[in-house]
Enzyme design. Structure first.
Site, PDB file in Angstrom:
ATOM      1  N   ARG A   1     -11.955 -31.890  -7.868  1.00 40.50           N
ATOM      2  CA  ARG A   1     -11.367 -30.874  -8.789  1.00 40.50           C
ATOM      3  C   ARG A   1     -11.835 -29.520  -8.691  1.00 40.50           C
ATOM      4  O   ARG A   1     -11.060 -28.676  -8.694  1.00 40.50           O
ATOM      5  CB  ARG A   1     -11.381 -31.692 -10.040  1.00 40.50           C
TER       6      ARG A   1
ATOM      7  N   ASP B   1     -14.430 -18.719  -3.056  1.00 39.71           N
ATOM      8  CA  ASP B   1     -15.235 -17.961  -3.090  1.00 39.71           C
ATOM      9  C   ASP B   1     -16.269 -18.439  -3.913  1.00 39.71           C
ATOM     10  O   ASP B   1     -17.465 -17.653  -4.386  1.00 39.71           O
ATOM     11  CB  ASP B   1     -14.693 -16.671  -3.292  1.00 39.71           C
TER      12      ASP B   1
ATOM     13  N   HIS C   1      -5.236 -37.731  -6.670  1.00 38.31           N
ATOM     14  CA  HIS C   1      -5.511 -38.473  -8.181  1.00 38.31           C
ATOM     15  C   HIS C   1      -5.370 -39.938  -7.860  1.00 38.31           C
ATOM     16  O   HIS C   1      -5.491 -40.606  -9.006  1.00 38.31           O
ATOM     17  CB  HIS C   1      -4.166 -38.131  -9.028  1.00 38.31           C
TER      18      HIS C   1
ATOM     19  N   HIS D   1     -10.121 -26.178  -8.060  1.00 39.16           N
ATOM     20  CA  HIS D   1      -9.826 -25.194  -9.205  1.00 39.16           C
ATOM     21  C   HIS D   1     -10.457 -23.731  -8.687  1.00 39.16           C
ATOM     22  O   HIS D   1     -10.203 -22.709  -9.175  1.00 39.16           O
ATOM     23  CB  HIS D   1     -10.460 -25.603 -10.550  1.00 39.16           C
TER      24      HIS D   1
ATOM     25  N   ASN E   1      -9.878 -24.991 -16.871  1.00 35.95           N
ATOM     26  CA  ASN E   1     -11.296 -25.020 -16.402  1.00 35.95           C
ATOM     27  C   ASN E   1     -12.395 -25.862 -17.488  1.00 35.95           C
ATOM     28  O   ASN E   1     -13.561 -26.173 -17.177  1.00 35.95           O
ATOM     29  CB  ASN E   1     -12.014 -23.962 -15.699  1.00 35.95           C
TER      30      ASN E   1
ATOM     31  N   ASP F   1      -5.213 -43.604 -11.363  1.00 39.45           N
ATOM     32  CA  ASP F   1      -4.778 -44.515 -10.561  1.00 39.45           C
ATOM     33  C   ASP F   1      -5.486 -46.088 -10.938  1.00 39.45           C
ATOM     34  O   ASP F   1      -6.715 -46.082 -10.732  1.00 39.45           O
ATOM     35  CB  ASP F   1      -5.146 -44.391  -8.930  1.00 39.45           C
TER      36      ASP F   1
END
Length: 319
Positions: free
Chosen positions: A62, A74, A188, A66, A93, A234
């Site tokens: 994740r 970067d 996910h 993000h 975030n 899940d």
């Protein structure tokens, strides 16, 4: 004089080719000379961490998404407040974690080859290993990114309540298509979400299996706080990277509204069915989509920065 001209021309061509490679190309062999043990170092640290706490694999994956979805891959999300306002302050975030894992890897890498490897490349490799170590596919990670010296609070990530049209547009805006969207959403198959993120779905969404909704309601009461409880994205195999996520969607057991939108009589239904029946197709498409994400506007070139401390622009060197 003729000999001098020919030699000069050859050198000029070589320099031009090297410049193009440095400024625009990522390569899996970028550190083959400057840090040949890089991938084994990253893999070793990730193996130790995920064996103790498998949930950190989802956290690192994740973190990579993000970071890349805001001005490219970067490592800008890794920056703490300082000369720049940290991207960590942006609402999407606030729940991102795993920064200390990247710090640990960076420390080991710096000890082996000081000043050679960017934080952005470390994050890309760690994300790949997060998937691999939980039984998912592996892929050759193109390397050669540099680190940002700035950050942006303009975090345009699609939210958990997004509909299929919004999801497709958000990905198209990044140069990713509906197939990439559907494959990448398979991330996910690992990880968890807090009660406040999925409460509206389990109480108000029509496209949900009622028994599944009732089960989730037991640990996410209507009046509870947003972070009251966690649920696996899940529930079938929460610590294994497999295609169970898609099987759940076919049964209307996606935890997030944005998950279930992938299978809701829309343009991605056929891909969900494909991945639910063919784990190899999912693995292949996921790996290809991850490479595309890693290529989102990467900063490269001789003038790029490599932060020796991933949290600060004060500690950096130039290529």
């Amino acid at each position: 004089m003729a000999f001098f001209s020919k030699s000069f021309f050859t050198i000029a061509v070589l320099l031009s080719l090297l410049s193009c490679t440095a400024h625009g190309q990522l390569s899996p062999n970028f550190y083959s000379n400057s840090c040949p043990n890089l991938e084994s170092i990253v893999g070793s640290v990730m193996s130790q961490i995920t064996s103790r706490n498998p949930s950190m694999a989802a956290a690192i994956l994740r973190l990579f998404f993000h970071d890349c979805f805001v001005n490219g891959c970067d490592a800008s999300l890794l920056l703490d407040d300082g000369p720049v306002v940290s991207e960590k302050r942006a609402p999407p975030n606030l729940s991102v974690r795993g920064y200390e894992v990247i710090d640990a890897i960076k420390s080991r890498v710096e000890a082996a080859c000081r000043g050679q490897v960017s934080c952005a490349d470390i994050l890309a490799l760690a994300a790949r290993d997060s998937v691999r170590l939980l039984g998912g596919p592996s892929w050759s990670v193109p390397l050669g990114r540099t680190d940002s010296t700035s950050a942006s609070l303009n975090v345009d990530l699609p939210g958990p309540d997004s509909n299929i049209g919004g999801l497709i547009k958000a990905f198209n805006d990044k140069g990713l298509d509906a197939r990439d969207l559907t494959a990448l959403s398979g991330a996910h198959t690992i990880g968890q979400a807090t009660c406040g993120i999925f409460r509206n779905r389990i109480y108000n969404d029509a496209n949900i299996d009622r028994n599944y909704a009732f089960l989730r309601q037991q640990t996410c009461p209507m009046g509870a706080g947003p972070n009251f409880n966690l649920a696996p994205l899940d529930a079938t195999s929460p610590n294994r990277f497999d295609n169970a996520y898609y099987k759940n969607l076919v049964k209307r057991k996606g935890l997030l509204h944005s998950d279930q939108e992938l299978f809701n009589n829309g343009p991605t239904d056929w891909l969900v069915r494909l991945y639910s029946r063919n784990p190899a197709a999912f693995a292949n498409d996921f790996a290809n989509a991850m490479i595309k994400v890693g290529n989102l506007s990467p900063s490269t070139g001789w003038s790029g920065t490599r932060r020796s401390n991933c949290r600060s622009v004060k500690f950096s060197s130039r290529y």
